[in-house]
Enzyme design. Sequence first.
Site, PDB file in Angstrom:
ATOM      1  CE  LYS A  79      25.740 -29.008  -1.409  1.00  0.00           C
ATOM      2  NZ  LYS A  79      24.834 -27.868  -1.661  1.00  0.00           N
ATOM      3  CB  SER A 154      21.998 -29.237  -3.952  1.00  0.00           C
ATOM      4  OG  SER A 154      22.718 -28.166  -3.345  1.00  0.00           O
ATOM      5  CB  SER A 178      21.036 -25.841  -1.836  1.00  0.00           C
ATOM      6  OG  SER A 178      20.577 -25.948  -3.153  1.00  0.00           O
TER       7      SER A 178
END
Length: 485
Positions: A79, A154, A178
Site C-alpha cells: 500500500k 482505504s 481498512s
Amino acid sequence: MDLYSLTLHEIRDKIRSGEICSKEVLDSVYNRIENLDDKIGAYLTLAKDKAYEAAESVDKRIAEGEKLGDLAGIPMAIKDNISTNGIRTTCASKMLENYVPPFDAHVCEKLKAAGAILIGKTNLDEFAMGSSTENSALKTTRNPWDLERVPGGSSGGSAAAVAADEAFFSLGSDTGGSIRQPASLCGVVGFKPTYGAVSRYGLVAYGSSFDQIGPFTKDVEDCAIVLNHLYGHDERDSTSLAVEHGDFTEALNKDIKGMKIGLPKEYFEEGIDPDVKKIVLDGVKILEGLGAHVEEISLPYSKYALPVYYIAASAEASSNLARFDGVRYGYRAKEYDSLEEMYINSRSEGFGDEVKLRIMLGTYTLSSGYYDAYYNKALKVRRLIKQEFEKAFEKYDIIISPTSPTTAFKIGERTDDQLAMYMSDICTVPVNIAGIPAISLPCGFSKGLPVGMQIMSKALGEASIIKAAHAFERNTDFSKKKPTL
C-alpha cells in the site's frame, strides 16, 4: 495453469523444487498487470527494475544451493502509505505525489530479508481516509468482481491486486477496518494484527493509536506464512510489543472441537443486509458442525464505536498531518504573499476534501472549549469498549460477525452520503478501538458479490483466529472462487 493464479504456498513449493524460477513468476505477474490493470487500477507505481534485480538474486542463491524461506522469490504489493526506499510513496495525495523516501518501513525490511519481491505500490483513499478508495487523488480502483463497484477502502488497491491475481500477497494498513472491509468486498483474506505486534515504523501516520499494518492473501495458509514475517519487536516504534510469537502455520489443520464462539447480537441487527447476515450465520453453522460451541452474546458499548473512532482518530490525524506544511517536503503552493498564506495555500491545494474534513473535525474536538465534551469523553468510552471485549474473551475463544454490513456498492453511490460511507466500517471499527486482532475471510456470495466473515480474538490471540479460519476454509470452497476478468 497460469502461474499468477496460484497461491503463495503453491508458488513457493514450485520454486523450491526447481520446477520454476523466480523470474518466470515475476514475468507471469507483470504480464497479468499489463493486460488487466488498466481496467482494475490497483497500482500507482510499478518497480520493475528493482523487482527483476531481486528475482535474479533469489534465483542465483537457489542455484548455489542456498536454502531460502517461505517468501523467497514471491512477488508482493505494498500500500502506498508504507515507506519504500527509492520508490515513490504518495499516500494517493497531491501533497506527496512526487515524494521518494530515503528509507524502508520495518515491514519492508523484514519482507525483503525474507526474499519477497516488491513489484509495486497500490492505490488507497488519500492518507488512508475512506472506505471505498474513491478518495484517491490519483486514480480510481475498481472491484475485480464488478468493475462498476468499489473495492472497499482505504486499502482498496491492495485488496483488488490480490483478488485479480496481480500479486500473491499485499500489505495494507488498518485504522478502522481498512484491511478487513476491502478484503470482504473483494473476496480475499485480510488480517488486522494485535496493536503493536507489527511495527508501524515507516507507515505514514493517520491515527497512531489505531493504525496497524497487515496482509491480504489468497487463503488462510498464505496469511499465516506472511504473518510469520511481519511480527516482531522494533525499537524504532515506541508502541511495538516486546513479545515472542510462535509459528502461525502451527495453527493450521487443527481440530476446533470444543472451541467457544460468541455471536454479538449488536453486529447482526439494523443496518446489516439480510443476505449478508444469513450468509455469515450459515458460515457459523459450519463451524458449529465441526464441534465448536456457539452462543449469542451482547457487546452493548459497540454502538458507540463509530462516533468514538471518528472523534479520536480525527484528533490524531489533525496532529499527524500538521507536518505537511509545504516547508520541508511535499507539495508547496506556487502562489503566496506571506508565510501564513504559503501554509494555507499549500494545505488547501495539497489535501483532498475528506482529509480536510477529518483535520477540521479533529482540530475542533481538540480545541479548549470542546476537548472535554468530545475527545476526553471518547477516550473514556473507548476504555469501556476495550474492557467489554476483554470480559467477553474470558469466556469465548473467538467472536464472529459480518465484516461489512453490505457487499460492494457502486462507484459514486455513497460519495454524497457521508453517514452511509462511514457506516461501512460499523463492524470493523470496534476491533481497532480495542487493539485486538481480527481476520476477514470469504464465507459466501450475495448476488454474485463476495461476503466476508470477521473472526476476532483477544490481544495476541492470532493462533485461535487462524485455527478457526482455516477450519472453515478447509470445509468450504469460497476462497477458491475467482472473479471472471
